[in-house]
Design a protein around this motif. Structure first.
Motif, PDB file in Angstrom:
ATOM      1  N   SER A 245      -4.241  -3.119   4.730  1.00 11.56           N
ATOM      2  CA  SER A 245      -4.143  -4.025   3.596  1.00 11.56           C
ATOM      3  C   SER A 245      -3.286  -5.236   3.949  1.00 11.56           C
ATOM      4  O   SER A 245      -2.236  -5.107   4.584  1.00 11.56           O
ATOM      5  CB  SER A 245      -3.523  -3.300   2.398  1.00 11.56           C
ATOM      6  N   PRO A 246      -3.701  -6.441   3.540  1.00 10.53           N
ATOM      7  CA  PRO A 246      -2.883  -7.629   3.796  1.00 10.53           C
ATOM      8  C   PRO A 246      -1.567  -7.614   3.036  1.00 10.53           C
ATOM      9  O   PRO A 246      -0.670  -8.397   3.342  1.00 10.53           O
ATOM     10  CB  PRO A 246      -3.784  -8.781   3.328  1.00 10.53           C
ATOM     11  N   THR A 247      -1.443  -6.722   2.056  1.00 10.82           N
ATOM     12  CA  THR A 247      -0.185  -6.598   1.323  1.00 10.82           C
ATOM     13  C   THR A 247       0.874  -5.881   2.156  1.00 10.82           C
ATOM     14  O   THR A 247       2.052  -5.897   1.801  1.00 10.82           O
ATOM     15  CB  THR A 247      -0.391  -5.807   0.025  1.00 10.82           C
ATOM     16  N   GLY A 248       0.441  -5.231   3.251  1.00 11.96           N
ATOM     17  CA  GLY A 248       1.354  -4.432   4.051  1.00 11.96           C
ATOM     18  C   GLY A 248       1.560  -3.035   3.500  1.00 11.96           C
ATOM     19  O   GLY A 248       2.359  -2.267   4.032  1.00 11.96           O
ATOM     20  N   ILE A 249       0.836  -2.705   2.434  1.00 11.39           N
ATOM     21  CA  ILE A 249       0.973  -1.400   1.780  1.00 11.39           C
ATOM     22  C   ILE A 249      -0.333  -0.644   1.925  1.00 11.39           C
ATOM     23  O   ILE A 249      -1.345  -0.989   1.316  1.00 11.39           O
ATOM     24  CB  ILE A 249       1.317  -1.567   0.288  1.00 11.39           C
ATOM     25  N   GLY A 250      -0.357   0.394   2.756  1.00 10.85           N
ATOM     26  CA  GLY A 250      -1.542   1.225   2.894  1.00 10.85           C
ATOM     27  C   GLY A 250      -2.742   0.469   3.433  1.00 10.85           C
ATOM     28  O   GLY A 250      -2.615  -0.464   4.243  1.00 10.85           O
TER      29      GLY A 250
ATOM     30  N   GLY B 237      -4.216   6.127  -4.093  1.00 11.76           N
ATOM     31  CA  GLY B 237      -4.560   4.784  -4.547  1.00 11.76           C
ATOM     32  C   GLY B 237      -4.357   3.707  -3.503  1.00 11.76           C
ATOM     33  O   GLY B 237      -4.954   2.628  -3.587  1.00 11.76           O
ATOM     34  N   CYS B 238      -3.520   3.968  -2.501  1.00 18.09           N
ATOM     35  CA  CYS B 238      -3.316   3.027  -1.389  1.00 18.09           C
ATOM     36  C   CYS B 238      -4.223   3.343  -0.204  1.00 18.09           C
ATOM     37  O   CYS B 238      -4.135   2.683   0.830  1.00 18.09           O
ATOM     38  CB  CYS B 238      -1.864   3.053  -0.931  1.00 18.09           C
ATOM     39  N   PHE B 239      -5.054   4.370  -0.331  1.00 18.45           N
ATOM     40  CA  PHE B 239      -6.001   4.769   0.721  1.00 18.45           C
ATOM     41  C   PHE B 239      -5.290   5.032   2.056  1.00 18.45           C
ATOM     42  O   PHE B 239      -5.811   4.723   3.127  1.00 18.45           O
ATOM     43  CB  PHE B 239      -7.093   3.706   0.891  1.00 18.45           C
ATOM     44  N   THR B 240      -4.095   5.617   1.958  1.00 16.47           N
ATOM     45  CA  THR B 240      -3.363   5.946   3.176  1.00 16.47           C
ATOM     46  C   THR B 240      -4.009   7.104   3.924  1.00 16.47           C
ATOM     47  O   THR B 240      -3.929   7.172   5.153  1.00 16.47           O
ATOM     48  CB  THR B 240      -1.904   6.295   2.840  1.00 16.47           C
ATOM     49  N   THR B 241      -4.640   8.028   3.194  1.00 12.56           N
ATOM     50  CA  THR B 241      -5.432   9.085   3.834  1.00 12.56           C
ATOM     51  C   THR B 241      -6.857   8.571   3.930  1.00 12.56           C
ATOM     52  O   THR B 241      -7.582   8.501   2.939  1.00 12.56           O
ATOM     53  CB  THR B 241      -5.389  10.389   3.013  1.00 12.56           C
TER      54      THR B 241
ATOM     55  N   GLN C  88      -4.929  -1.058  -3.744  1.00  9.45           N
ATOM     56  CA  GLN C  88      -3.862  -0.749  -4.691  1.00  9.45           C
ATOM     57  C   GLN C  88      -4.409  -0.331  -6.058  1.00  9.45           C
ATOM     58  O   GLN C  88      -4.175  -0.966  -7.077  1.00  9.45           O
ATOM     59  CB  GLN C  88      -2.928  -1.965  -4.837  1.00  9.45           C
ATOM     60  N   VAL C  89      -5.116   0.795  -6.056  1.00  2.59           N
ATOM     61  CA  VAL C  89      -5.739   1.294  -7.288  1.00  2.59           C
ATOM     62  C   VAL C  89      -4.762   2.250  -7.990  1.00  2.59           C
ATOM     63  O   VAL C  89      -4.213   3.153  -7.382  1.00  2.59           O
ATOM     64  CB  VAL C  89      -7.051   2.027  -6.984  1.00  2.59           C
ATOM     65  N   ARG C  90      -4.585   2.005  -9.259  1.00  2.00           N
ATOM     66  CA  ARG C  90      -3.608   2.817  -9.994  1.00  2.00           C
ATOM     67  C   ARG C  90      -4.078   3.033 -11.422  1.00  2.00           C
ATOM     68  O   ARG C  90      -4.542   2.107 -12.091  1.00  2.00           O
ATOM     69  CB  ARG C  90      -2.241   2.118  -9.996  1.00  2.00           C
TER      70      ARG C  90
END
Length: 299
Positions: free
Chosen positions: A163-168, A123-127, A292-294
């Protein structure tokens, strides 16, 4: 007065005209709106939303609406409602705590690390690779995501950015299309028969950012479920906000769908998924970022 007496705030909305009204009708509207304005001035706890000034062309001597703001001679259309809604938001926001819907989130928030917090794996598109670019799509698609053109002739270039959130990362969709083109970005819950619990209630949460939107219509997002008995069911939120239907403006919004309860009739759970479907009202282009999809269970 009854609302004010118990400490409630009252929003007074100035009425809007009908385009075919005579001078006498327009005069009656002005009398009504002046009375409402007087109530606003004299009553503590009353706030004013002047929808009339929002939709009426200031150059018109007969109270005609701005171009595209009405759906017919009587009713404010989607574009007019969009700008009336922005005015109302500016009035109500200071009365309410907080701002955008908070999304408590981290790169740990996937099914492997937090099965109670997110049914999705990425959901954070880290991959950032390993997904599928279908018809009309090009670029590198994050794992667990399928992007395609659902109908029409348009194209969508897929990428990711920090991401501007700093997460993923953000999923970045750069759209170019024509009227009625529809695009689709989907994330299915892996092993839904294991992860999705009959009788449980789920919501979809995400943040959507739209920039450089022209002619864009209806960036709809769905929580969708399919079972062997009930068939497809959808919990839908957020649609018809920009482009030819609304204002060509940049915006960011955090959303949460209405909850959907999984049936308990013993059926097989075929799939549960996020579906994001932006479409075009006219010749359109836009850069849309999804972050940030959940999909999570709620009480």
């Amino acid at each position: 007065n009854a609302a004010l007496s118990v400490g409630k705030r009252v929003v007074v909305v100035l009425d809007t005209p009908v385009t075919t009204w005579t001078a006498a009708h327009r005069g009656q509207l002005m009398i009504l709106n002046n009375e409402l304005l007087t109530a606003y001035i004299k009553k503590t706890g009353v706030v004013l939303a002047d929808f009339c000034s929002v939709v009426v062309d200031p150059a018109s001597t007969t109270l005609q609406p701005l171009s595209g703001y009405y759906s017919d001679a009587t009713h404010v259309g989607i574009k007019g409602a969009y700008f009336c809604g922005k005015l109302l938001q500016s009035i109500i926001d200071p009365m309410l705590p907080g701002g955008l819907l908070p999304l408590s989130f981290g790169v740990w928030d996937n099914y492997t690390n937090n099965p109670n917090g997110n049914l999705l794996d990425n959901g954070c598109f880290t991959t950032t690779s390993g997904g599928t670019a279908g018809t009309g799509a090009s670029g590198t698609v994050p794992s667990g995501v399928t992007v395609s053109r659902q109908s029409g002739t348009g194209t969508v270039a897929v990428s990711t950015s920090a991401s501007p959130t700093g997460i993923g990362n953000d999923l970045v969709l750069t759209l170019t299309g024509a009227a009625n083109d529809v695009f689709n970005a989907a994330m299915d819950v892996p092993s839904p028969s294991t992860r999705v619990i009959p009788g449980a209630k789920y919501v979809l949460e995400a943040e959507i950012q739209v920039t450089n939107g022209t002619g864009l219509r209806a960036p709809k997002i769905y929580l969708e479920y399919n079972g062997s008995v009930t068939g497809s069911k959808q919990s839908i939120v957020f649609e018809d906000t920009v482009g030819g239907a609304g204002g060509d403006e940049d915006f960011t919004v955090r959303i949460q769908t209405e909850p959907y309860t999984i049936p308990t009739n013993g059926e097989t759970i075929n799939w549960t998924a996020m579906r994001f479907r932006p479409s075009c009202n006219a010749s359109c282009s836009a850069v849309i970022k999804l972050r940030q999809v959940r999909i999570r269970e709620i009480a």
